[in-house]
Enzyme design. Structure first.
Site, PDB file in Angstrom:
ATOM      1  CB  SER A 102     -27.071  31.638  29.051  1.00 25.12           C
ATOM      2  OG  SER A 102     -26.973  31.867  30.432  1.00 25.12           O
TER       3      SER A 102
ATOM      4  CE  LYS B   1     -24.955  29.020  32.480  1.00 23.72           C
ATOM      5  NZ  LYS B   1     -25.778  28.724  33.665  1.00 23.72           N
TER       6      LYS B   1
END
Length: 330
Positions: A210, A232
């Site tokens: 993202s 992430k």
């Protein structure tokens, strides 16, 4: 009768252009039928990952003996599709990637990895859909054995607390289920996938993350106190340091809209978040994942991905050119 002879890629040729001329797929397929009614040609980029570093001479035996009738790549003559595993195949974007791969069976053998039997059922319950827990590396090894490429679409998912009442105003609160925090899913789970893929000799990993990871104060990090973008980003760095050819796609806000009808935009370091083009259709993300498997220009690259609004600009069709714009490795 057609005879196929394999020779090293370095065999002398007189071709000096940046593309190599090969027999078309339709002509090659006729080799198995022993029917050569025509001969056509196709220009194939030398940088394409669809072709192995060998060439083949196609020969035909007739009354006068053997004569050469064409040159094709080894991969083209074998017509062996690449096996690609999609993890998180039960998710909304993962389902699209899995189904797109299934539709392109001449190029790919699709596999999916899901967390539950219920998710497997939603994908049709096929034998190529495996059930495993990415937090347990041993449980995902069977799905990874024998694959050529891995597309990682797993992610922790925050849930809204059930006591939220929108009529009272205020913002909803979120939580992560026990054992499903971003540290466990987006870091440990993705690390397990990368390690298992490396051990299995996987040739390329596409990882979907993202945008927003450069800002520790991004609101997504506060959801359920999970710091999801932090974990992430940690997994992305681990992949970039792994030595495996990779493509890291940091998608903007995901939308459940039709794909293939917008101009795609690539950026770096969350620059696109400062513009009005911060969203992208899930179907477009899925297509970029698959296109990344086809071009050398997509390897060892990390980029942000968004799109212009529908009707603005020209829908992206040249993915090689799109990947060529990207210069960032992380």
């Amino acid at each position: 009768m057609a005879i196929v002879t394999r020779v090293p890629f370095g065999f002398p040729t007189t071709t000096t252009t940046t593309t190599t001329r090969f027999s078309s797929l339709s002509t090659v397929s006729q080799c198995h039928k022993h029917s050569w009614s025509s001969y056509s040609s196709l220009r194939v980029p030398e940088t394409s990952t669809l072709f192995s570093p060998h060439i083949l001479f196609l020969q035909k035996r007739d009354r006068k003996g053997i004569r050469r009738i064409g040159v094709v790549s080894a991969a083209m003559a074998d017509l062996t599709p690449n096996t690609v595993l999609v993890t998180g195949a039960g998710g909304r974007t993962g389902q699209i990637v899995y189904r797109k791969l299934k539709e392109r069976s001449e190029q790919y053998v699709a596999r999916g990895l899901v967390r539950t039997e219920e998710s497997k059922g939603k994908l049709g319950g096929a034998d190529d859909v495996f059930v495993g827990d990415i937090r347990d590396e041993g449980s995902i090894v069977p799905s990874i054995q024998g694959i050529d490429a891995l597309v990682i679409l797993t992610s922790a998912v925050p849930k809204m607390k059930p006591d939220y009442d929108p009529s009272k105003g205020g913002r909803p609160e979120f939580y992560f289920e026990d054992g499903a925090y971003p540290e466990q899913v987006d870091w440990i789970g993705q690390k397990n996938q990368i390690d298992a893929a490396k051990a299995a000799g996987v040739k390329q990993i596409v990882l979907v993350g993202s945008m927003g990871g450069t800002n520790l104060s991004n609101p997504l990090n506060s959801l359920g106190n999970g710091n999801i973008l932090v974990w992430k980003r940690k997994a992305e760095q681990y992949l970039a340091d792994s030595g495996i050819p990779y493509t890291i796609i940091r998608a903007g806000g995901l939308q459940d809209k039709e794909g293939g009808i917008r101009e795609l935009l690539v950026g770096k370091d969350d620059e696109l978040l400062q513009t009005d083009t911060r969203t992208i259709a899930r179907a477009d993300v899925a297509e970029v994942c698959i296109q990344a498997l086809q071009f050398e220009e997509a390897k060892f690259k990390a980029f942000d991905l968004a799109s212009k609004p529908e009707g603005v600009g020209t829908p992206t069709k040249d993915f090689k050119a799109l990947f060529a714009q990207i210069t960032t490795r992380f």
